[in-house]
Design a protein around this motif. Structure first.
Motif, PDB file in Angstrom:
ATOM      1  N   UNK A 157       0.904  -1.206  -0.020  1.00  0.00           N
ATOM      2  CA  UNK A 157      -0.033  -0.038  -0.142  1.00  0.00           C
ATOM      3  C   UNK A 157       0.976   1.124  -0.037  1.00  0.00           C
ATOM      4  N   UNK A 158       1.957   1.125   0.876  1.00  0.00           N
ATOM      5  CA  UNK A 158       2.661   2.272   0.910  1.00  0.00           C
ATOM      6  C   UNK A 158       3.628   2.704  -0.485  1.00  0.00           C
ATOM      7  N   UNK A 159       4.011   1.555  -0.942  1.00  0.00           N
ATOM      8  CA  UNK A 159       4.883   1.760  -2.173  1.00  0.00           C
ATOM      9  C   UNK A 159       4.136   2.130  -3.375  1.00  0.00           C
ATOM     10  N   UNK A 160       2.608   1.582  -3.463  1.00  0.00           N
ATOM     11  CA  UNK A 160       1.905   2.241  -4.440  1.00  0.00           C
ATOM     12  C   UNK A 160       1.489   3.662  -4.369  1.00  0.00           C
ATOM     13  N   UNK A 161       1.559   4.462  -3.363  1.00  0.00           N
ATOM     14  CA  UNK A 161       1.586   5.793  -3.319  1.00  0.00           C
ATOM     15  C   UNK A 161       2.845   6.258  -3.666  1.00  0.00           C
ATOM     16  N   UNK A 162       3.988   6.015  -3.203  1.00  0.00           N
ATOM     17  CA  UNK A 162       5.242   6.622  -3.856  1.00  0.00           C
ATOM     18  C   UNK A 162       5.430   6.180  -5.398  1.00  0.00           C
ATOM     19  N   UNK A 163       4.994   5.204  -5.775  1.00  0.00           N
ATOM     20  CA  UNK A 163       5.037   4.796  -7.217  1.00  0.00           C
ATOM     21  C   UNK A 163       4.175   5.513  -7.965  1.00  0.00           C
ATOM     22  N   UNK A 164       2.983   5.802  -7.687  1.00  0.00           N
ATOM     23  CA  UNK A 164       1.992   6.530  -8.360  1.00  0.00           C
ATOM     24  C   UNK A 164       2.594   7.859  -8.541  1.00  0.00           C
ATOM     25  N   UNK A 165       3.162   8.632  -7.488  1.00  0.00           N
ATOM     26  CA  UNK A 165       3.607   9.867  -7.260  1.00  0.00           C
ATOM     27  C   UNK A 165       4.833   9.848  -8.679  1.00  0.00           C
ATOM     28  N   UNK A 166       5.605   8.987  -8.469  1.00  0.00           N
ATOM     29  CA  UNK A 166       6.950   8.994  -9.208  1.00  0.00           C
ATOM     30  C   UNK A 166       6.296   8.790 -10.705  1.00  0.00           C
ATOM     31  N   UNK A 167       5.447   7.875 -10.901  1.00  0.00           N
ATOM     32  CA  UNK A 167       5.185   7.760 -12.385  1.00  0.00           C
ATOM     33  C   UNK A 167       4.367   8.938 -13.097  1.00  0.00           C
ATOM     34  N   UNK A 168       3.490   9.382 -12.025  1.00  0.00           N
ATOM     35  CA  UNK A 168       2.848  10.625 -12.704  1.00  0.00           C
ATOM     36  C   UNK A 168       3.578  11.531 -12.949  1.00  0.00           C
ATOM     37  N   UNK A 169       4.625  11.968 -12.188  1.00  0.00           N
ATOM     38  CA  UNK A 169       5.612  12.892 -12.484  1.00  0.00           C
ATOM     39  C   UNK A 169       6.560  12.646 -13.739  1.00  0.00           C
ATOM     40  N   UNK A 170       6.988  11.343 -13.974  1.00  0.00           N
ATOM     41  CA  UNK A 170       7.729  11.106 -15.089  1.00  0.00           C
ATOM     42  C   UNK A 170       7.202  11.216 -16.357  1.00  0.00           C
ATOM     43  N   UNK A 171       6.081  10.592 -16.338  1.00  0.00           N
ATOM     44  CA  UNK A 171       5.153  10.696 -17.686  1.00  0.00           C
ATOM     45  C   UNK A 171       4.620  11.945 -17.752  1.00  0.00           C
ATOM     46  N   UNK A 172       4.248  12.811 -16.772  1.00  0.00           N
ATOM     47  CA  UNK A 172       3.580  14.026 -16.887  1.00  0.00           C
ATOM     48  C   UNK A 172       4.614  14.876 -17.253  1.00  0.00           C
TER      49      UNK A 172
END
Lengths: 165, 482
Positions: free
Chosen positions: B328-343
């Motif tokens: 659960x924790x990693x999914x938040x971290x991962x979502x933020x990072x991927x939104x940023x990267x593709x964004x």
């Protein structure tokens, strides 16, 4: 009466299996489609014999009606009347596929042989009891989500298919 | 017969999103031909309202809709995450859609519908509802992947995603049917209870069903060997949609996986844990080695997304216990990072072009210092360097694997993270150490996209420095699953 039903069941079961084999074995897609139609109709008859006219009707309306028309439409649009030539270089793949299929069959056979079949509990499969389940609070969510699903699919299809503005 | 009373309040966030989607659709219908409806402001308002509703629901203590759609701490955690992902995607979208010429109101409708599906996916405690939610999410995404109709890559992405997606749905449905056959119910709790005392035939059916479910979920989270579609789809889809897929779909699919395997199948853990562990190993190895070979940034991030599915699966092995909160924790971290990267890639798009190669981002630090800094933060977090969310997240993932007795998984994970440093940091090096090539062809960062990127960078850093609040919440959510 029960004997009569049993005979009917075996007739329709045999018919559905036979037409399913024909569907896969046929190389002309149009004939395959009609064989599928026979399968669906025999399945519908089996549902009717099991005391569920609602599922039997659904089977005809949805599969034989809507989905078959779709299939035939596509086949006619693409003009696939001719026989598909057998691809020559996929012989290896075919051998592998037959091997895997035989393996699956053997596995299924082993599992089925291991299971001691129990007589199914009798249950009410009438339209009324179907409706009781479908419109119970348990399925409120599915009912509503399905409407979103259909709207979403429609919007998606229009977005992808319409001419550029 | 009086109709039964149903409490619809728990489904309010999903309802708000669905109604907003329909409102955007209507607004588009009343907009003159050739113009785009104000989809982004509508969607932002709807998403913020849904977020407030989630907060109010949390204060009310959750609830359920007919016993199938359950809002517990676990769903609320994912609701907040998914709506947050939606907010960032909608903030990134207007400038990207204009730059690539696909600005249409229906885009937002489909994004909102896919979010509705994701909310259902993490909330359903019943297999049929789960499946319908999955389809709601997927059907909207199939269309979104093909939105760049003039580009062959986008058409390819839509077709591949649709075919593999439909195929994987078949696996999932077959698994559901076998579980129903084995237990006589589609409710997760009832399945779990029935499988605790199985007969020999039931056990065989249930094991086969579990295997098929694992294949179905494996497709959705893009784990090897079911990952073949991911690089092509991530590359061809509009970049904002790629961000939505990598952050939102992955989170929702892992949410559903945890709920199904944690609530319905703990009795079969001995048979699915080795399978999940094997998937985790091949996914980590193939994902990272695949990413090494990529020169296209979107493809590189796609393979990285595959690799991260592997890290997450390593903790799913420890699922009934501490594995859940780590995921659960990693999914938040991962979502933020991927939104940023593709964004970040989407924010630079101009006149239908976006930066896709290392040459395209060479010297970016001198031309767009803030954006380059943000992108560096995301990439460093993906590598798992300390003081970033990625480090803390990976630490919890691998600790969960070790505590569950799967030390080898953690070792492979750490080794593969070292390998991943090469391809992530190569981009940072290109941005900071190389001279820009040619004219500045990229767009100035639009304010809304800047806000979204800043937000995700802030989340990445905040989670890296002070993970406690989110971790406490994740722990609470994990406990509600038991």
């Amino acid at each position: 009466m029960e004997l009569f039903e049993a005979i009917l069941f075996y007739v329709f079961a045999g018919l559905s299996l036979l037409s399913a084999v024909v569907m896969v074995a046929q190389r002309n897609p149009l004939y395959s489609a009609f064989a599928l139609l026979v399968t669906i109709c025999s399945l519908s008859a089996i549902f009717g014999l099991l005391g569920s006219p609602f599922i039997a009707a659904l089977q005809i309306v949805v599969y034989a009606g809507a989905i078959m028309v779709l299939f035939l439409f596509v086949l006619m649009l693409l003009r696939v009347g001719r026989e598909e030539p057998e691809p020559g270089r996929q012989r290896v793949l075919k051998t592998v596929a037959i091997g895997l299929g035989a393996l699956l069959l053997a596995q299924l056979g082993a599992v089925i042989a291991g299971i001691r079949p129990q007589v199914a509990r009798g249950f009410d499969a009438s339209t009324r009891s179907m409706a009781r389940v479908l419109f119970s609070p348990q399925y409120v969510y599915v009912f509503e989500a399905t409407s979103i699903l259909i709207v979403g699919a429609l919007v998606g299809a229009v977005v992808l298919a319409r001419k550029e503005p | 017969m009086t109709p039964p009373v149903v409490d619809v309040l728990p489904a309010i966030p999903a309802l708000i999103l669905a109604v907003t989607g329909l409102a955007v659709l209507l607004a588009q219908a009343f907009t003159p031909r050739g113009q785009a409806a104000p989809g982004a402001p509508f969607s932002l308002a709807g998403l913020l309202a849904a977020l407030v509703a989630v907060y109010l629901l949390a204060a009310r203590g959750g609830g359920d809709l007919g016993g199938t759609y359950v809002v517990d701490a676990f769903s609320l955690y994912f609701h907040a995450l998914i709506i947050g992902v939606g907010l960032v995607v909608v903030l990134l979208s207007p400038s990207y859609l204009r730059a690539t010429g696909i600005d249409r109101g229906e885009y937002y409708t489909l994004v909102l519908f896919s979010l509705v599906g994701m909310l259902g996916l993490v909330s359903c405690r019943e297999l049929v509802s789960l499946f319908v939610s999955l389809e709601v999410m997927s059907v909207a995404l199939y269309a979104l992947a093909g939105l760049h109709r003039a580009r062959p890559e986008s058409q390819e992405a839509a077709l591949k995603y649709f075919i593999t997606g439909a195929f994987s749905s078949g696996f999932l449905l077959y698994g559901i049917a076998l579980l129903y056959g084995a237990s006589g119910s589609t409710s997760l709790v009832a399945v779990g209870a029935a499988l605790r005392t199985p007969g020999p035939a039931t056990a065989a059916l249930a094991t086969m069903g579990t295997g098929l479910l694992l294949v179905g979920f494996g497709f959705k989270v893009a784990s090897v060997p079911f990952h073949m579609w991911a690089p092509d789809v991530y590359e061809g889809a509009p970049t904002t949609i790629t961000a939505l897929m990598s952050a939102g779909v992955k989170a929702a699919a892992f949410g559903a996986l945890l709920r199904v395997f944690g609530q319905a199948l703990p009795a079969l853990a001995a048979s699915w844990q080795p399978a999940v562990a094997a998937l985790a190993v091949v996914t980590m190895v193939v994902g990272n080695l695949g990413a090494l070979a990529q020169s296209n940034l979107k493809r590189m991030l796609a393979y990285s997304s595959v690799a991260h599915a592997g890290y997450l699966l390593a903790a799913v092995v420890a699922a009934p216990g501490i594995g859940v909160e780590a995921v659960l924790f990693y999914l938040v971290a991962y979502a933020a990072v991927n939104l940023g990267g593709f964004g970040a890639l989407a924010a630079l798009a101009r006149q239908g072009r976006e930066p896709l190669s290392l040459d395209d981002v060479a010297g970016l630090a001198s031309r767009r210092p803030a954006l380059a800094a943000a992108l560096a933060v995301y990439l460093i977090s993906l590598t798992g360097v300390p003081v970033s969310a990625g480090f803390v997240g990976k630490f919890f993932l691998f600790r969960a694997a070790v505590n569950a007795g799967w030390t080898s998984l953690a070792v492979i994970g750490v080794l593969m993270s070292v390998v991943s440093a090469y391809y992530y940091l190569r981009v940072v090096v290109a941005m900071y150490m190389r001279e820009p090539l040619g004219e500045d062809a990229w767009a100035p960062v639009p304010p809304s996209a800047g806000l979204a990127l800043g937000l995700s960078a802030a989340v990445v850093l905040a989670l890296g420095v002070h993970p406690e609040p989110v971790l406490t919440w994740a722990r609470l959510a994990a406990r509600s699953l038991l």
